[in-house]
Write a protein that holds these residues in place. Structure first.
Motif, PDB file in Angstrom:
ATOM      1  N   UNK A   1       0.826  -1.211   0.000  1.00  0.00           N
ATOM      2  CA  UNK A   1       0.000   0.000   0.000  1.00  0.00           C
ATOM      3  C   UNK A   1       0.861   1.262   0.000  1.00  0.00           C
TER       4      UNK A   1
ATOM      5  N   UNK B   1      -1.094  10.079   3.581  1.00  0.00           N
ATOM      6  CA  UNK B   1      -0.413   8.944   2.940  1.00  0.00           C
ATOM      7  C   UNK B   1       0.875   8.585   3.687  1.00  0.00           C
TER       8      UNK B   1
ATOM      9  N   UNK C   1      -5.784   6.950  -7.021  1.00  0.00           N
ATOM     10  CA  UNK C   1      -5.215   6.683  -5.707  1.00  0.00           C
ATOM     11  C   UNK C   1      -6.300   6.572  -4.653  1.00  0.00           C
ATOM     12  N   UNK C   2      -7.251   7.493  -4.729  1.00  0.00           N
ATOM     13  CA  UNK C   2      -8.335   7.534  -3.742  1.00  0.00           C
ATOM     14  C   UNK C   2      -9.074   6.205  -3.644  1.00  0.00           C
TER      15      UNK C   2
ATOM     16  N   UNK D   1       1.079   5.034   5.779  1.00  0.00           N
ATOM     17  CA  UNK D   1       1.635   3.874   5.066  1.00  0.00           C
ATOM     18  C   UNK D   1       3.101   3.562   5.390  1.00  0.00           C
ATOM     19  N   UNK D   2       3.888   4.554   5.775  1.00  0.00           N
ATOM     20  CA  UNK D   2       5.321   4.291   5.966  1.00  0.00           C
ATOM     21  C   UNK D   2       5.581   3.446   7.205  1.00  0.00           C
TER      22      UNK D   2
ATOM     23  N   UNK E   1      -3.978  14.866   1.617  1.00  0.00           N
ATOM     24  CA  UNK E   1      -3.807  13.475   1.175  1.00  0.00           C
ATOM     25  C   UNK E   1      -2.367  12.968   1.322  1.00  0.00           C
ATOM     26  N   UNK E   2      -1.418  13.827   0.973  1.00  0.00           N
ATOM     27  CA  UNK E   2      -0.020  13.405   1.021  1.00  0.00           C
ATOM     28  C   UNK E   2       0.439  13.198   2.465  1.00  0.00           C
TER      29      UNK E   2
ATOM     30  N   UNK F   1       0.315   3.887  -2.867  1.00  0.00           N
ATOM     31  CA  UNK F   1      -0.035   5.256  -2.482  1.00  0.00           C
ATOM     32  C   UNK F   1       1.003   6.253  -3.010  1.00  0.00           C
ATOM     33  N   UNK F   2       2.242   5.855  -3.028  1.00  0.00           N
ATOM     34  CA  UNK F   2       3.320   6.749  -3.453  1.00  0.00           C
ATOM     35  C   UNK F   2       3.307   6.973  -4.961  1.00  0.00           C
TER      36      UNK F   2
END
Lengths: 316, 316
Positions: A134, B191, A146-147, B195-196, B187-188, A138-139
């Motif tokens: 993910x 994200x 993406x959404x 996710x990281x 969003x970023x 996402x990246x």
């Protein structure tokens, strides 16, 4: 509903492993032997062969195959030989790393695998790429794709058969409202599609049809050039009628002048052990041509033989 | 870093099970025996005791405890006795079903458990509630809280130690930009945080501090009354300095006139087997009062004894 056929009387794993090793010796490679063994062993058996091969011959079977084979046949054999979760992790990573990410491949993996199998893909992805799937999706994606795609790939859906009918009615209504307003990237719409179980979604889409008189995917066809809408329709199909989705991928891969070998190989190797029989039936229903005929017309040689073996037709 | 203490010489499981059964017999209940056994067995041992108890005495140990005990002591013993994944599934479900969902409890479970443990919680949630945790969280939350909480609870993060330094630099920059623009629900930003891997986030937050001269959580403190900002700061803390997060939950639970037993119990039972030692140290560092003193001041009776036993102080 798999098309994979495994002999009733299996030779010992060591024999399979040795026969493969022999197939690689001497001047040429014995492709026939490779097909006759690997295309007729299930995931567990292939994995045992790989293990035994590595122990006996000191080399990863995949490496050996990689050296011996080439082009489309090679790709089909390599992908097929991999464990399904490993294969999906590789396919997803390959799709994400493209300059234009292949959203559909990731969507397909996210929505047509069982929740448990998708989790195994995530574990393989961790192990191999030292990142999460993910995180990469996402990246490397943006905007509406993406959404929708990130929650789809991230979800660990409930997999039981229970259906809440009241919820199906109320969420069919929400979907209809949002679609009527052309709010295709709406949070509620994405929430429903990305979190509900497949059984629940099936009930919701049926209610949609009953309550509003049109199938949801028809209502999502207002603008045939809108790529995001295509994507959304594919998600609906993958989640509830995967054989219809895969039939279309095969049809598009085969029709026209060239052949999209990447898509053809992907569908055959990923579904042969799952639901390929249904896909074959659906293909015939839509095209009035048996899939094996269509494959024979578009491919040749060992690649053709490999695909036909996997869809249960070895008399190519 | 657990505070749980388990005797070097463990009695046989059957003996534990029988002693518990005896503790429930006759006029009163022997709370001391319950504490001396259960508060000194790890998750696996408790689970064996539960199994043996059910086999020998024909009743779920939790049901028996439920009949015998009451109020805060009961809740502490019941929650503690559960398997951690089962306990988290219950706590999350309880938090979601509230009229005003307890976002922080769900956040805490999503961000302080290891990715593997969080997955086990999801499995337990499926088994017990016939739905997925993310499905319920997405359904019962709204707005910015949902936007952040759903991906946090859904994620299956990579858990390895690898860090990409270039990525940490570039994503620290993205975070700083978004925070400068007060785009806290961007969003970023979501994200990156959702996710990281924790190791990667730790590097990113360190780079943030180094490059921009302020800790990210200081920059997120512009508006002390903004609940979403509080939530975002809690996520950052849970992901990278969980002991700081838990210290604050304990401090707020204890300070003032009343006590928030729900929070106090939750932190003690969920962390005693994990990192409670660090939380105890952090509590002392911040409050200059040992946690056991603070607990003694705010609680009493068997509840007090149970908490103290779990944080490694049985001489209450």
């Amino acid at each position: 509903m798999a098309t994979l056929t495994v002999p009733d009387q299996l030779p010992p794993v060591a024999e399979d492993s040795d026969r493969l090793h022999s197939a690689f010796q001497g001047w040429g490679t014995d492709e026939g032997a490779i097909i006759s063994i690997l295309a007729h062993r299930n995931a567990k058996q292939r994995s045992l062969i790989r293990q035994t091969y590595a122990e006996t011959h000191g080399e990863d079977l995949l490496k050996a195959l990689d050296k011996e084979l080439s082009s489309d046949f090679e790709r089909a054999v390599l992908l097929w030989t991999l464990h399904p979760a490993e294969r999906d992790a590789l396919l997803a990573n390959e799709a994400i790393r493209k300059l234009t990410p292949k959203h559909f491949v990731i969507l397909e993996i996210a929505c047509t695998r069982t929740p448990r199998d998708l989790f195994l893909v995530k574990e393989e992805y961790h192990a191999r790429f030292k990142r999460s799937i993910e995180e990469d999706v996402a990246y490397h994606t943006t905007g509406d794709f993406r959404k929708l795609l990130v929650p789809l790939v991230t979800a660990y859906r409930y997999d039981g058969p229970e259906v809440n009918a009241a919820l199906a009615t109320s969420e069919a209504k929400i979907l209809h409202e949002k679609i009527s307003e052309k709010a295709y990237n709406d949070e509620e719409l994405i929430r429903i599609i990305s979190t509900r179980s497949k059984a629940q979604l099936n009930a919701t889409f049926n209610h949609y049809n009953d309550q509003f008189g049109t199938a949801i995917n028809k209502d999502l066809k207002t603008d045939p050039d809108n790529d995001y809408l295509k994507f959304l329709r594919a998600a609906v199909k993958c989640l509830t009628w995967p054989e219809k989705y895969f039939e279309k991928v095969l049809r598009l891969a085969i029709k026209g002048l060239g052949t999209d070998e990447e898509a053809l190989t992907r569908v055959v190797v990923t579904r042969a052990e799952v639901d390929m029989k249904r896909i074959v039936e659906e293909y015939y229903r839509i095209n009035s041509v048996p899939l094996d005929q269509a494959i024979k017309g578009d491919t040749s040689g060992d690649y053709e033989r490999m695909l036909l073996a996997l869809i249960g037709n070895d008399n190519a």
